[in-house]
Scaffold this active site. Structure first.
Site, short mmCIF file in Angstrom:
data_model
loop_
_atom_site.label_atom_id
_atom_site.label_comp_id
_atom_site.label_asym_id
_atom_site.label_seq_id
_atom_site.Cartn_x
_atom_site.Cartn_y
_atom_site.Cartn_z
N ASP A 15 52.52 46.11 52.71
CA ASP A 15 51.48 45.57 51.73
C ASP A 15 50.59 44.28 52.06
O ASP A 15 50.65 43.30 51.49
CB ASP A 15 52.08 45.22 50.33
CG ASP A 15 52.87 46.47 49.78
OD1 ASP A 15 52.97 47.57 50.23
OD2 ASP A 15 53.87 46.14 49.12
N GLU A 221 47.17 52.82 43.42
CA GLU A 221 47.62 51.55 43.52
C GLU A 221 46.66 51.08 44.70
O GLU A 221 46.09 51.42 45.21
CB GLU A 221 48.95 51.70 43.62
CG GLU A 221 49.42 52.21 45.03
CD GLU A 221 50.96 52.43 45.27
OE1 GLU A 221 51.70 52.00 44.31
OE2 GLU A 221 51.51 52.88 46.18
O1 FUB Z 1 55.61 47.72 48.14
C1 FUB Z 1 55.74 48.01 46.83
C2 FUB Z 1 54.99 48.84 46.23
O2 FUB Z 1 54.74 50.01 47.35
C3 FUB Z 1 53.47 48.36 46.28
O3 FUB Z 1 53.40 47.37 45.24
C4 FUB Z 1 52.74 49.39 46.30
O4 FUB Z 1 51.23 49.23 46.52
C5 FUB Z 1 53.33 50.26 47.45
O5 FUB Z 1 52.79 49.83 48.70
#
Ligand code: FUB
Length: 320
Positions: A15, A221
């Site tokens: 991320d 997301e």
């Molecule tokens: O890294 C944890 C979670 O996985 C992130 O917050 C999401 O966007 C996904 O990448």
């Protein structure tokens, strides 16, 4: 840089949120580790407990690990799972926005402050009032700061309607409009929302809201916003269809019209990114799970040059 570069092969980082501070590239990733939690649709296996900050003098330069910048053990309201974060600079201070479950296992957004881009960051006593879900992205325009956020499934966005936790906490049905990512302007103190979070409308080519069943285009997301040629680009992950895609609009609040795919699926379930201009070129920062042999919870951060065509469309990058 036409081929991807793994940025920090000696540990698992995901991320990556990249920014230019003090003429250098700073990267704020999640810090994956082998916690032994079984993989499930709730994302319990993403059981992260601290953040490191990285910097680079240039795109080909050595990546410097500045060490632990913030730990779960130092956050008074912490439950578990430090997920994606982002950082904004204002008036000599750096504000880290992060996703973390509270002691009731509800994701909230927190803020931590430093006078240096590499931290360490000192967390506030409480989560941001009125915050929920995950994946904050800070965007500045003319001295105003906005926070984008949200993520479905393990990110809990489906728990909410009109910014309130609303049972039965379910996703919309197949033909209904998908849940929207959120935006809220920040107060001058950078610690609070200056307004109720609002929906970011994501539209198809006919001006209709993307539907829940449109899983190759609807928001899942990983919000990110950048500006190119006076257009605002809202980019995001489609989660269970593993695409990074983008939509464009003419102001930070949208609406944004779907345009296409930035990155095809990578090895590993999640895909999450940031987009940065540095010395006149554009770069995509992202992750995959190739080095860990496909373990979805052990991801490695990468970067590659990102290109636009003459109309401003982002040229699709192959994830594998
Ligand atoms: O890294 C944890 C979670 O996985 C992130 O917050 C999401 O966007 C996904 O990448």
């Amino acid at each position: 840089m036409k081929t991807p570069r793994y940025l920090f092969p000696s540990d698992y980082m995901a991320d990556p949120s990249a920014h230019v501070f003090e003429d250098k590239i700073f990267i704020y990733p999640s810090h994956d580790w082998e916690s032994g939690i079984a993989e499930n649709d709730n994302g319990d296996h993403f059981n992260m407990r601290d953040y490191h900050v990285f910097s680079m003098e240039d795109t080909e330069a050595e990546v410097v690990d500045h060490g632990v910048a913030l730990s779960v053990k130092d956050i008074a309201w912490a439950g578990r799972q430090l997920w994606d974060s982002d950082v904004a600079y204002r008036n000599g201070m750096y504000y880290m926005y992060f996703s973390l479950k509270d002691q009731n296992d509800i994701f909230r957004l927190g803020v931590a402050i430093s006078d240096k881009p590499e931290g360490p960051f000192v967390p506030q006593e409480n989560p941001m009032k009125g915050s929920y879900s995950i994946d904050p992205c800070a965007f500045e325009e003319n001295g105003e700061y906005f926070l984008y956020f949200g993520g479905i499934w393990g990110g809990q966005l489906q728990f909410y309607r009109d910014n309130k936790l609303t049972p039965p906490c379910e996703l919309p049905r197949f033909h209904e409009p998908a849940l929207c990512p959120k935006i809220a302007k920040l107060k001058d103190n950078m610690l609070e929302f200056a307004e109720e979070p609002q929906d970011i409308l994501l539209l198809d080519e006919h001006g209709n809201l993307l539907r829940q069943g449109d899983t190759e285009r609807r928001f899942f997301e990983a919000s990110w916003v950048h500006k190119y040629n006076d257009q605002y680009y809202f980019s995001y992950s489609t989660g269970d269809t593993h695409l990074l895609c983008y939509a464009t609009g003419d102001n930070p609040y949208g609406p944004f019209t779907y345009q296409g795919v930035i990155l095809t699926p990578v090895v590993g379930w999640t895909t999450h990114h940031s987009i940065l201009e540095f010395k006149g070129k554009w770069y995509l920062f992202y992750h995959d799970a190739l080095p860990s042999g496909g373990k979805t919870w052990l991801r490695s951060m990468k970067m590659i040059e990102l290109e636009y065509d003459e109309k401003g469309a982002i040229k699709t990058i192959e994830g594998q």
